[in-house]
Design a protein around this motif. Structure first.
Motif, PDB file in Angstrom:
ATOM      1  N   ASP A 286      43.646  43.104  39.711  1.00  0.00           N
ATOM      2  CA  ASP A 286      44.594  42.284  38.840  1.00  0.00           C
ATOM      3  C   ASP A 286      44.190  42.312  37.481  1.00  0.00           C
ATOM      4  O   ASP A 286      43.292  41.800  37.350  1.00  0.00           O
ATOM      5  CB  ASP A 286      44.808  40.895  39.443  1.00  0.00           C
ATOM      6  CG  ASP A 286      44.860  40.536  41.047  1.00  0.00           C
ATOM      7  OD1 ASP A 286      45.633  41.241  41.381  1.00  0.00           O
ATOM      8  OD2 ASP A 286      44.189  39.659  41.568  1.00  0.00           O
TER       9      ASP A 286
ATOM     10  N   SER B 192      44.383  43.119  47.139  1.00  0.00           N
ATOM     11  CA  SER B 192      43.780  42.073  46.451  1.00  0.00           C
ATOM     12  C   SER B 192      43.594  41.002  47.549  1.00  0.00           C
ATOM     13  O   SER B 192      42.509  40.133  47.625  1.00  0.00           O
ATOM     14  CB  SER B 192      44.208  41.336  45.281  1.00  0.00           C
ATOM     15  OG  SER B 192      44.232  42.599  44.075  1.00  0.00           O
TER      16      SER B 192
ATOM     17  N   VAL C  70      53.884  34.904  36.474  1.00  0.00           N
ATOM     18  CA  VAL C  70      52.914  35.962  36.972  1.00  0.00           C
ATOM     19  C   VAL C  70      53.393  37.117  36.437  1.00  0.00           C
ATOM     20  O   VAL C  70      54.383  37.839  37.176  1.00  0.00           O
ATOM     21  CB  VAL C  70      52.573  35.918  38.289  1.00  0.00           C
ATOM     22  CG1 VAL C  70      51.460  37.028  38.787  1.00  0.00           C
ATOM     23  CG2 VAL C  70      52.004  34.419  38.671  1.00  0.00           C
TER      24      VAL C  70
ATOM     25  N   ASN D  18      47.996  30.491  41.791  1.00  0.00           N
ATOM     26  CA  ASN D  18      48.947  30.907  40.709  1.00  0.00           C
ATOM     27  C   ASN D  18      48.956  32.331  40.390  1.00  0.00           C
ATOM     28  O   ASN D  18      49.683  33.052  39.562  1.00  0.00           O
ATOM     29  CB  ASN D  18      48.635  30.092  39.321  1.00  0.00           C
ATOM     30  CG  ASN D  18      49.228  28.936  39.469  1.00  0.00           C
ATOM     31  OD1 ASN D  18      50.157  28.394  39.961  1.00  0.00           O
ATOM     32  ND2 ASN D  18      48.417  27.860  38.412  1.00  0.00           N
ATOM     33  N   ARG D  19      47.983  33.071  41.090  1.00  0.00           N
ATOM     34  CA  ARG D  19      48.136  34.624  40.918  1.00  0.00           C
ATOM     35  C   ARG D  19      49.235  35.241  41.605  1.00  0.00           C
ATOM     36  O   ARG D  19      49.574  36.175  41.927  1.00  0.00           O
ATOM     37  CB  ARG D  19      46.532  35.343  41.520  1.00  0.00           C
ATOM     38  CG  ARG D  19      45.865  35.047  40.688  1.00  0.00           C
ATOM     39  CD  ARG D  19      44.468  35.137  41.241  1.00  0.00           C
ATOM     40  NE  ARG D  19      43.998  36.662  41.716  1.00  0.00           N
ATOM     41  CZ  ARG D  19      43.063  36.846  42.391  1.00  0.00           C
ATOM     42  NH1 ARG D  19      42.335  35.858  42.812  1.00  0.00           N
ATOM     43  NH2 ARG D  19      42.700  37.958  43.039  1.00  0.00           N
TER      44      ARG D  19
ATOM     45  N   HIS E  52      45.969  42.378  33.337  1.00  0.00           N
ATOM     46  CA  HIS E  52      47.026  42.679  32.421  1.00  0.00           C
ATOM     47  C   HIS E  52      47.108  43.698  31.836  1.00  0.00           C
ATOM     48  O   HIS E  52      46.653  44.778  32.196  1.00  0.00           O
ATOM     49  CB  HIS E  52      46.763  41.415  31.524  1.00  0.00           C
ATOM     50  CG  HIS E  52      47.063  39.923  32.057  1.00  0.00           C
ATOM     51  ND1 HIS E  52      47.929  39.585  32.533  1.00  0.00           N
ATOM     52  CD2 HIS E  52      46.085  38.948  32.000  1.00  0.00           C
ATOM     53  CE1 HIS E  52      48.021  38.446  32.866  1.00  0.00           C
ATOM     54  NE2 HIS E  52      46.779  38.104  32.555  1.00  0.00           N
TER      55      HIS E  52
ATOM     56  N   VAL F 124      41.629  40.342  32.547  1.00  0.00           N
ATOM     57  CA  VAL F 124      42.539  39.171  33.248  1.00  0.00           C
ATOM     58  C   VAL F 124      41.799  37.916  32.287  1.00  0.00           C
ATOM     59  O   VAL F 124      40.509  37.696  32.479  1.00  0.00           O
ATOM     60  CB  VAL F 124      42.298  38.808  34.728  1.00  0.00           C
ATOM     61  CG1 VAL F 124      42.865  37.497  35.023  1.00  0.00           C
ATOM     62  CG2 VAL F 124      43.127  39.947  35.350  1.00  0.00           C
TER      63      VAL F 124
ATOM     64  N   MET G 225      36.975  37.938  38.714  1.00  0.00           N
ATOM     65  CA  MET G 225      38.349  38.762  38.601  1.00  0.00           C
ATOM     66  C   MET G 225      38.391  39.840  39.367  1.00  0.00           C
ATOM     67  O   MET G 225      37.588  40.562  39.595  1.00  0.00           O
ATOM     68  CB  MET G 225      38.575  38.912  37.405  1.00  0.00           C
ATOM     69  CG  MET G 225      38.849  37.943  36.289  1.00  0.00           C
ATOM     70  SD  MET G 225      40.135  36.703  36.585  1.00  0.00           S
ATOM     71  CE  MET G 225      39.355  35.389  37.294  1.00  0.00           C
TER      72      MET G 225
ATOM     73  N   ILE H 152      49.457  38.911  42.364  1.00  0.00           N
ATOM     74  CA  ILE H 152      48.436  39.488  43.197  1.00  0.00           C
ATOM     75  C   ILE H 152      48.844  40.534  44.250  1.00  0.00           C
ATOM     76  O   ILE H 152      50.019  40.493  44.902  1.00  0.00           O
ATOM     77  CB  ILE H 152      47.612  38.182  44.149  1.00  0.00           C
ATOM     78  CG1 ILE H 152      46.301  38.841  44.785  1.00  0.00           C
ATOM     79  CG2 ILE H 152      48.564  37.610  44.971  1.00  0.00           C
ATOM     80  CD1 ILE H 152      45.394  37.704  45.465  1.00  0.00           C
TER      81      ILE H 152
ATOM     82  N   GLU I 174      43.851  28.436  40.206  1.00  0.00           N
ATOM     83  CA  GLU I 174      43.758  29.642  39.622  1.00  0.00           C
ATOM     84  C   GLU I 174      44.058  30.732  40.670  1.00  0.00           C
ATOM     85  O   GLU I 174      44.931  31.551  40.365  1.00  0.00           O
ATOM     86  CB  GLU I 174      42.410  30.050  39.153  1.00  0.00           C
ATOM     87  CG  GLU I 174      42.019  29.223  37.812  1.00  0.00           C
ATOM     88  CD  GLU I 174      40.712  29.309  37.099  1.00  0.00           C
ATOM     89  OE1 GLU I 174      39.843  30.266  37.834  1.00  0.00           O
ATOM     90  OE2 GLU I 174      40.242  28.730  36.307  1.00  0.00           O
TER      91      GLU I 174
END
Length: 472
Positions: free
Chosen positions: A22, A53, A45, A337-338, A24, A29, A18, A49, A334
């Motif tokens: 990024d 990053s 999202v 989808n960031r 939460h 994450v 991770m 991102i 994965e």
């Protein structure tokens, strides 16, 4: 030899590290459920991102290089490379367990993810192979088998555009020419202004294919041509093929997945291939091959003990090799989808970016784009000033090498011979015969393209022409 169970017990796939940028709201994450197959729509999202990053993900790229040629070799983020390394270590730690218990279920999981991405009906319609070149061999070898049964006769033809990938042309030379088949090459109009121009030329080619009393058995159509780069109207071309009685259509979408939307049911081809490593962030090398109708004639060109079990199974074991690129598709999902909008958001970002930068370059150099924006995806052709003197393929190669060595800019250069007289594009000094193919990927910055703009202006100010450049 164990066979793939219908409902395998799929072990968790490696998770990428991770990114510290990024988080939460609770500061952590949570990775998605590793056994959950890909959703057709990306998850919302909360915190997309960040640009730092993104730079971290591609920090392994050589510093100081303006890398605007993603189309040739692609790119792979660090998180996906980490997942690949984990798979490689799992094999090295316990090869027998990996072979018997992990490899096939993990490949099945990747195939299932691709199946959802391209809207195929069934996972068995999808095989994972090394690249589009391997897929071309799969498709064209079956022509030889069809010939043995009288289904491909002398003077029957294969049709394709003149700018088809060289490896595809060589595959035709290897598998079709020896059985008496002919090849019809359709000249792709370039610069191109509309889909109708392409469709008209293709129809003419189909008529040429019937002149010797034969039949056009196979059409090979690029979804996005490589050089020059143009998005072709594949659905319309396939419709023409069906109307004209062409038996099979193979779409070479080497540049497609991750660059534009791919829906194999809407496209309607019998075979469709796309590399995952060019625009879908896979490590080299892996591609998917979609086969609309299951056939005993379709086999992997490398024959192993899995021969005869269907192409998906044959492709899942072709002898001892590194299968890790085929196993990281869930990790790629994965990563994408960031981004806001997932892969669709990335495609829009890249399309908008390449059109903006291509327009900037054309305006700065006083030239033209090779196609309208709607006929490009993440690559676009930009005319070079005529006074540079790109008058041959050798000149194009000299300029490409010069930009790499002296300016640290990676960009392909294309030579387009004059064909249409007064219709050929001109700038203030003459006819435009040279183009650069610029790519845009998430790691690119505006400075990459301004460096190219400045390098070309410097050549002009110095009075240099391509024939006088050093050939490295």
């Amino acid at each position: 030899m164990t066979t793939l169970p219908k409902t395998p017990n799929i072990p968790p796939h490696p998770k990428p590290p991770m990114d510290k940028n990024d988080t939460h709201r609770n500061g952590t994450v949570e990775p998605p459920d590793p056994t959950h197959h890909t959703a057709k729509k990306p998850k919302l999202v909360t915190h997309p991102i960040s640009e730092p990053s993104i730079r971290d993900e591609f920090s392994h790229h050589q510093l100081g290089v303006a890398r605007i040629n993603n189309g040739s070799f692609g790119s792979c983020p660090s998180s996906v490379l980490a997942a690949q390394n984990t798979w490689q270590l799992r094999f090295l730690q316990q090869p027998d367990d990996f072979y018997f218990n992990s490899l096939r279920p993990a490949i099945l999981r990747s195939r299932a993810a691709v199946k959802d991405l391209i809207n195929a009906d069934h996972v068995d319609d999808v095989s994972l192979v090394d690249n589009a070149t391997t897929a071309a061999a799969v498709v064209l070898q079956q022509i030889g088998r069809r010939s043995a049964r009288g289904l491909f006769r002398q003077n029957d033809a294969v049709i394709m555009f003149h700018c088809a990938y060289q490896a595809v042309k060589k595959s035709i030379q290897a598998y079709v020419t020896p059985i008496g088949g002919s090849v019809v090459e359709v000249q792709l109009p370039f610069p191109v202004h509309s889909n109708e121009e392409i469709i008209t030329e293709f129809k003419k080619g189909l008529e040429r294919g019937k002149l010797n009393g034969g039949r056009v058995r196979l059409a090979i159509i690029d979804h996005i041509t490589s050089m020059p780069s143009v998005v072709l109207p594949v659905r319309e071309l396939i419709k023409v093929c069906r109307e004209q009685g062409v038996e099979q259509v193979f779409v070479d979408g080497a540049h497609a997945i991750g660059s534009l939307r791919v829906d194999v049911k809407e496209i309607g081809a019998d075979f469709y291939v796309s590399n995952l490593y060019k625009w879908f962030f896979s490590p080299p090398s892996v591609a998917f091959l979609y086969c609309k109708n299951k056939s005993n004639d379709v086999h992997h060109p490398v024959v192993s003990q899995e021969y005869g079990k269907g192409l998906p199974v044959e492709s899942a074991w072709v002898g001892m090799r590194d299968y890790s690129p085929q196993l990281v598709v869930p990790s790629i999902l994965e990563f994408v989808n960031r981004f806001e909008g997932g892969i669709e958001g990335i495609m829009k970002r890249n399309h908008d970016g390449v059109v903006k930068m291509g327009t900037m370059l054309a305006e700065s150099w006083g030239t033209v784009l090779g196609s309208p924006p709607e006929m490009c995806a993440s690559m676009i052709m930009v005319g070079l000033p005529s006074s540079l003197g790109v008058m041959s393929d050798d000149d194009a190669l000299r300029l490409r090498s010069y930009l790499r060595v002296y300016h640290k800019i990676e960009v392909p250069v294309y030579y387009q011979a004059l064909r249409n007289g007064d219709r050929d594009p001109r700038d203030k000094d003459g006819f435009i015969t040279g183009y650069v193919r610029i790519s845009h990927q998430v790691y690119n910055t505006v400075d990459d393209y301004h460096r190219l703009k400045t390098a070309v202006h410097q050549l002009l100010e110095d009075g240099k022409v391509c024939s006088g450049l050093p050939k490295e």
